[in-house]
Design an enzyme around this catalytic site. Structure first.
Site, PDB file in Angstrom:
ATOM      1  N   VAL A   3      -2.399  -7.228   0.294  1.00  0.00           N
ATOM      2  CA  VAL A   3      -1.107  -7.069   0.981  1.00  0.00           C
ATOM      3  C   VAL A   3      -1.268  -6.184   2.217  1.00  0.00           C
ATOM      4  O   VAL A   3      -0.754  -6.505   3.293  1.00  0.00           O
ATOM      5  CB  VAL A   3      -0.022  -6.509   0.032  1.00  0.00           C
ATOM      6  CG1 VAL A   3       1.285  -6.256   0.781  1.00  0.00           C
ATOM      7  CG2 VAL A   3       0.220  -7.465  -1.133  1.00  0.00           C
ATOM      8  N   CYS A   4      -2.004  -5.098   2.093  1.00  0.00           N
ATOM      9  CA  CYS A   4      -2.203  -4.199   3.236  1.00  0.00           C
ATOM     10  C   CYS A   4      -2.989  -4.886   4.353  1.00  0.00           C
ATOM     11  O   CYS A   4      -2.643  -4.765   5.529  1.00  0.00           O
ATOM     12  CB  CYS A   4      -2.904  -2.915   2.795  1.00  0.00           C
ATOM     13  SG  CYS A   4      -1.895  -1.890   1.702  1.00  0.00           S
ATOM     14  N   GLU A   5      -4.036  -5.615   3.994  1.00  0.00           N
ATOM     15  CA  GLU A   5      -4.789  -6.331   5.013  1.00  0.00           C
ATOM     16  C   GLU A   5      -3.917  -7.373   5.700  1.00  0.00           C
ATOM     17  O   GLU A   5      -3.983  -7.540   6.918  1.00  0.00           O
ATOM     18  CB  GLU A   5      -6.037  -6.982   4.414  1.00  0.00           C
ATOM     19  CG  GLU A   5      -7.144  -5.995   4.162  1.00  0.00           C
ATOM     20  CD  GLU A   5      -8.479  -6.639   3.853  1.00  0.00           C
ATOM     21  OE1 GLU A   5      -8.599  -7.883   3.927  1.00  0.00           O
ATOM     22  OE2 GLU A   5      -9.419  -5.892   3.553  1.00  0.00           O
TER      23      GLU A   5
END
Length: 166
Positions: A57-59
């Site tokens: 999700v962060c990437e």
């Protein structure tokens, strides 16, 4: 935090609200350069707290920010990502994903800046998924957040920055 039962290390609700001044900070970026809150004054800024850089999700959120870099540049806005990850992990992610903006390491003292903004998850030991859109004077114009599993919508960033620059 006042109002929270003792022994209940839940996610902090944002202490920084729209209209308030963003807390001062000084953190190392992925290139070992110190970036301060005051370096962001004079133009709109987008502070994007994310839990851990090496998660899907962060990437994905970082990739969405990179894809919209021309819009941020057109508005003269500075984008800054913040995470409890070490700067070496942030450098690796920045190189792999083509990140051209600062990724700041809130590694040590662990999560101090996330705590100052009120977006630190004490149970998991990392920032919650909150973003702060700042005006040129460093005041918070808007707070954008989502759950740990849900990416924030970059359209919300664009709308907030557009409102500050038009």
């Amino acid at each position: 935090m006042a109002g929270r039962p003792a022994g209940s290390p839940q996610e902090e609700l944002s202490l920084v609200r729209a209209g308030g001044q963003a807390p001062a900070f000084a953190l190392s970026n992925q290139h070992a350069e110190i970036v301060r809150r005051d370096d962001l004054l004079g133009a709109p800024a987008l502070l994007v707290f994310f839990p851990l850089v090496l998660t899907p999700v962060c990437e994905g959120e970082l990739e969405a920010l990179v894809a919209r870099q021309p819009a941020w540049d057109a508005w003269g806005a500075r984008v800054v990502g913040l995470s409890v990850d070490h700067r070496y992990s942030l450098r690796d992610a920045a190189d792999r994903l083509g990140v051209g903006f600062d990724l700041l390491s809130d590694f040590w003292p662990h999560g101090d800046v996330a705590r100052a903004f009120g977006c630190f998850d004490h149970e998991r030991g990392h920032a919650t998924r909150q973003s702060f859109v700042l005006d040129a004077a460093g005041r918070v114009a808007r707070v954008i957040s989502s759950s740990r599993e849900q990416p924030r919508d970059a359209e919300d960033y664009e709308a907030a920055l557009r409102a500050l620059t038009e």
